[in-house]
Design an enzyme around this catalytic site. Structure first.
Site, PDB file in Angstrom:
ATOM      1  N   THR A   1       0.813  -1.223   0.000  1.00 34.64           N
ATOM      2  CA  THR A   1       0.000   0.000   0.000  1.00 34.64           C
ATOM      3  C   THR A   1       0.847   1.274   0.000  1.00 34.64           C
ATOM      4  O   THR A   1       0.320   2.367  -0.116  1.00 34.64           O
ATOM      5  CB  THR A   1      -0.938   0.040   1.233  1.00 34.64           C
ATOM      6  OG1 THR A   1      -0.135  -0.069   2.406  1.00 34.64           O
ATOM      7  CG2 THR A   1      -1.941  -1.099   1.197  1.00 34.64           C
ATOM      8  N   GLY A   2       2.173   1.137   0.114  1.00 32.44           N
ATOM      9  CA  GLY A   2       3.042   2.319   0.058  1.00 32.44           C
ATOM     10  C   GLY A   2       3.095   2.884  -1.356  1.00 32.44           C
ATOM     11  O   GLY A   2       2.615   2.264  -2.305  1.00 32.44           O
TER      12      GLY A   2
ATOM     13  N   HIS B   1      27.240   2.592  -4.364  1.00 30.30           N
ATOM     14  CA  HIS B   1      26.905   1.314  -3.738  1.00 30.30           C
ATOM     15  C   HIS B   1      27.862   1.142  -2.568  1.00 30.30           C
ATOM     16  O   HIS B   1      29.068   1.329  -2.729  1.00 30.30           O
ATOM     17  CB  HIS B   1      27.122   0.137  -4.694  1.00 30.30           C
ATOM     18  CG  HIS B   1      26.007  -0.017  -5.687  1.00 30.30           C
ATOM     19  ND1 HIS B   1      26.197  -0.641  -6.894  1.00 30.30           N
ATOM     20  CD2 HIS B   1      24.715   0.350  -5.653  1.00 30.30           C
ATOM     21  CE1 HIS B   1      25.048  -0.651  -7.566  1.00 30.30           C
ATOM     22  NE2 HIS B   1      24.143  -0.053  -6.835  1.00 30.30           N
TER      23      HIS B   1
ATOM     24  N   GLU C   1      31.089  -4.926 -10.814  1.00 29.21           N
ATOM     25  CA  GLU C   1      31.659  -3.629 -10.468  1.00 29.21           C
ATOM     26  C   GLU C   1      32.701  -3.809  -9.384  1.00 29.21           C
ATOM     27  O   GLU C   1      32.784  -4.885  -8.765  1.00 29.21           O
ATOM     28  CB  GLU C   1      30.558  -2.666 -10.026  1.00 29.21           C
ATOM     29  CG  GLU C   1      29.792  -3.126  -8.797  1.00 29.21           C
ATOM     30  CD  GLU C   1      28.524  -2.296  -8.545  1.00 29.21           C
ATOM     31  OE1 GLU C   1      27.825  -1.945  -9.500  1.00 29.21           O
ATOM     32  OE2 GLU C   1      28.264  -2.008  -7.360  1.00 29.21           O
TER      33      GLU C   1
ATOM     34  N   THR D   1      14.653  -3.260  -0.782  1.00 27.10           N
ATOM     35  CA  THR D   1      14.998  -2.175   0.140  1.00 27.10           C
ATOM     36  C   THR D   1      16.500  -1.979   0.280  1.00 27.10           C
ATOM     37  O   THR D   1      17.247  -2.945   0.416  1.00 27.10           O
ATOM     38  CB  THR D   1      14.405  -2.491   1.526  1.00 27.10           C
ATOM     39  OG1 THR D   1      13.056  -2.885   1.354  1.00 27.10           O
ATOM     40  CG2 THR D   1      14.503  -1.297   2.452  1.00 27.10           C
TER      41      THR D   1
END
Lengths: 296, 374
Positions: free
Chosen positions: A17-18, A247, A209, A97
């Site tokens: 629902t975000g 990163h 990377e 996330t």
């Protein structure tokens, strides 16, 4: 076939629902994914794009059958959400996330290992099987179905490679973004192993990377007997020492984690290492033609 | 967040570890401890001993001279932020002990029977003398592991060994630390004492330790030469380089790729700026401020966007509102594709800004413009 997900994959979205959850759920549905349920505590009974929302994973599990969870919750809630999902017996967990506390990441990865859950991420773009389905954020417009299996740390770089290949008419069997590290569940080596065993994949593209030693591990595995052609692109050759370039895992310290050690390891393992997206297309094209000749 | 020695020791002491008596120097004309004491540079860099940042003071003259000289030092590029006076102790043995979660996916306890040196050097010189134990991230050291560490360090006869290792681990887990390193852990008068402390806390876990982070911030007022690095509240990574082409990207991987492509084509990049995560228009605006407001004269600006979570309408709004506020007096090249690109490209076109779809074309254009080629 594909790796990790396919047309039968049934997905639950955590944090549905975000703002991000709603948009990414809509995009996954548009991509053909079966998103069967969502979870946001306190929002049970609502719907997002026609997908029913539950308060807990267990409630959703009682009403629906799903094997994959896409986690789109804020960093402070991620550990508890992942542990809750893995207790519900899912086979694949995609954790998008970023900026999760490191102790939480360690606990999440430990539980994934104990429960035998394949965990892609954290901080990743997830998985797409072009023109079939996806579990993550890959924009469908950059991808088309085909025979190249792609694995990347960076999400954006996996879009870039997909777009460049697709613009050149080359399709992909699956594209996976595993996250920028420094901690990983599913690794580049794991992807290479699955692609080697996937009949649809004829060429493997590895996008790496600077930082860590995942690329070196993948190279060691390739050297041990991957028979499919591997084309690799390692970014960060011109990165300054000791600075994290966006990163957390992308950092060179001393001789450790440099692009050149990774490039050298992959070359020695027999991979074709290229330095730009255009060169990537040419190398993949050449490898595909070779596998075609082998068939005839 | 890296802690100074005095902060680390205070934290360890709260978790039950013995530390030498110490006091921060706030007045260089007034000895905070009775002579003799050791004056120690408070800096976030290692290697301060070798740089002359640790000196014994036996009287007021030595204290005055040493404190002035130490404050003037730079240790591996880091300033000396303050001075700590510590009681001089007689050390009969030094040990290395740490728990880290910096580069591994599970906590690792590292122990070495000899301490004092940098662990990297110890590892290279005497790898067999180093014990590495992966710890359960929920429960930490098992009883068997605890016994193994004590045996390995030859501390079976040392009655406080258990509690020292427990304190280390309680501090590590209790503060969400990425590193708690005691090097050396000294044997002083039959007791184990932390003679140095290097602790790194996890900024991403600050929400669980708001009181601790605030206490550390406030406590730094005691440092005479410390300036707090303010966070701007965004997810931006900005790394200055020394060229003349500004680079902004909405992905770390594509940012590094573009940095390599620009360099391969003979371009020189002025700064690396990555937006991070899912970002609003205001983050793009901020990235333009960092990149163009660096005081350097840039010859061109390349913005590389490929949106998955990121929305191109948000990115376009950020660029256009920066242009309205400050103008853009240099050639700007924007590669804009992905999530919501139709809307984003339209917003850019309405503002008179062209966008590219191909990364390599945008890169070539940015290099050509910087070199004064059409």
């Amino acid at each position: 076939m594909s790796i990790l997900i396919n047309q039968n994959t049934r997905i639950l979205v955590q944090g549905i629902t975000g703002k991000t959850g709603q948009m990414q759920t809509r995009l996954m549905l548009e991509a053909g994914s079966q998103v069967v349920a969502g979870v946001t505590p306190g929002k049970g009974g609502q719907e997002v794009c026609g997908v029913p929302v539950y308060n807990t994973v267990a409630e959703a599990k009682a009403a629906h059958d799903f094997d994959t969870v896409v986690c789109l919750v804020p960093p402070r809630a991620t550990r508890d959400c992942c542990l809750e999902a893995m207790a519900a017996d899912v086979s694949l967990m995609v954790v998008c996330t970023e900026q999760i506390p490191k102790h939480d990441v360690a606990q999440i990865l430990a539980v994934a290992e104990r429960t035998g859950t394949t965990l892609v991420g954290p901080g990743c773009s997830g998985v797409i099987v072009p023109e079939v389905c996806k579990a993550g954020s890959h924009p469908v417009r950059f991808f088309k179905h085909g025979n190249v299996g792609v694995v990347s740390k960076s999400g954006a770089l996996s879009y870039e490679a997909g777009k460049t290949l697709t613009d050149a008419g080359i399709g992909q069997s699956t594209v996976v973004g595993i996250g920028g590290g420094p901690c990983f569940g599913f690794t580049q080596k794991d992807a290479v192993e699955l692609y080697q065993n996937d009949p649809e994949t004829r060429v493997i593209v590895l996008l790496g990377e600077i930082g860590g030693r995942l690329e070196e591990d993948a190279a060691a595995f390739i050297a041990q007997g991957v028979t499919k052609p591997v084309v690799a692109l390692i970014v960060g050759r011109n990165a300054p020492q000791g600075k994290s370039l966006g990163h957390a895992g992308a950092i060179v310290s001393g001789n450790f984690g440099t692009a050149s050690t990774k490039i050298e390891a992959l070359r020695s393992a027999g991979a074709a290492v290229v330095s730009s997206p255009d060169a990537l297309v040419r190398a993949v094209q050449a490898a595909l033609e070779k596998t075609e000749e082998g068939r005839n | 967040m890296n802690l100074f020695e005095f902060e680390g020791k205070q934290l360890l002491a709260e978790y039950g570890m013995k530390v030498p008596r110490s006091a921060m120097v706030d007045d260089r004309t007034h000895a905070p401890l009775p002579y003799p004491f050791v004056l120690k540079a408070q800096t976030l860099s290692g290697g301060r001993g070798k740089a002359g940042g640790i000196r014994i003071c036996r009287n007021a003259d030595e204290f005055a001279r040493n404190s002035e000289e130490i404050m003037a030092l730079t240790v591996k590029g880091q300033p000396v932020c303050g001075l700590m006076a510590e009681q001089a102790v007689e050390i009969s043995r030094e040990i290395y002990l740490s728990i880290t979660l910096q580069a591994s996916s599970a906590p690792v306890l590292i122990a070495c029977a000899s301490g004092g040196m940098e662990i990297e050097r110890l590892a290279a010189q005497e790898p067999d003398r180093i014990l590495r134990l992966p710890l359960d991230p929920f429960t930490g050291l098992s009883e068997a592991q605890l016994a193994q560490v004590i045996h390995f360090l030859g501390l079976t006869a040392q009655s406080d060994a258990h509690s020292v290792i427990r304190s280390l681990q309680d501090c590590f887990f209790g503060t969400d630390a990425l590193l708690v390193e005691i090097n050396p852990l000294g044997l002083v008068g039959g007791e184990l004492v932390a003679l140095d402390a290097k602790i790194e806390l996890d900024g991403n876990a600050a929400f669980r330790h708001a009181e601790l982070f605030e206490r550390i911030r406030a406590g730094r007022a005691v440092l005479q030469n410390y300036r707090e690095e303010k966070s701007d509240g965004t997810t931006i990574t900005f790394v200055p380089l020394d060229g003349d082409i500004g680079l902004i990207s909405d992905g770390a991987g594509t940012g590094m790729l573009t940095l390599d492509m620009l360099t391969d084509q003979g371009g020189r990049v002025a700064s690396f700026c990555e937006l991070g995560g899912t970002t609003p228009a205001s983050t793009m605006y901020k990235a333009m401020e960092y990149t163009l407001g660096s005081g350097r004269k840039l010859k061109s600006l390349l913005i590389v966007l490929i949106g998955g979570f990121n929305r191109m309408d948000d990115m376009a709004n950020g660029i256009v509102s920066y242009m309205h506020d400050y103008g853009l007096d240099l050639p700007v090249f924007v590669r804009m594709v992905g999530n919501m690109e139709e809307v984003g490209i339209q917003i850019m076109a309405d503002a008179g800004l062209k966008t590219y779809s191909s990364l390599s074309q945008a890169v070539t254009a940015a290099v050509d413009a910087a070199a004064g080629r059409e």
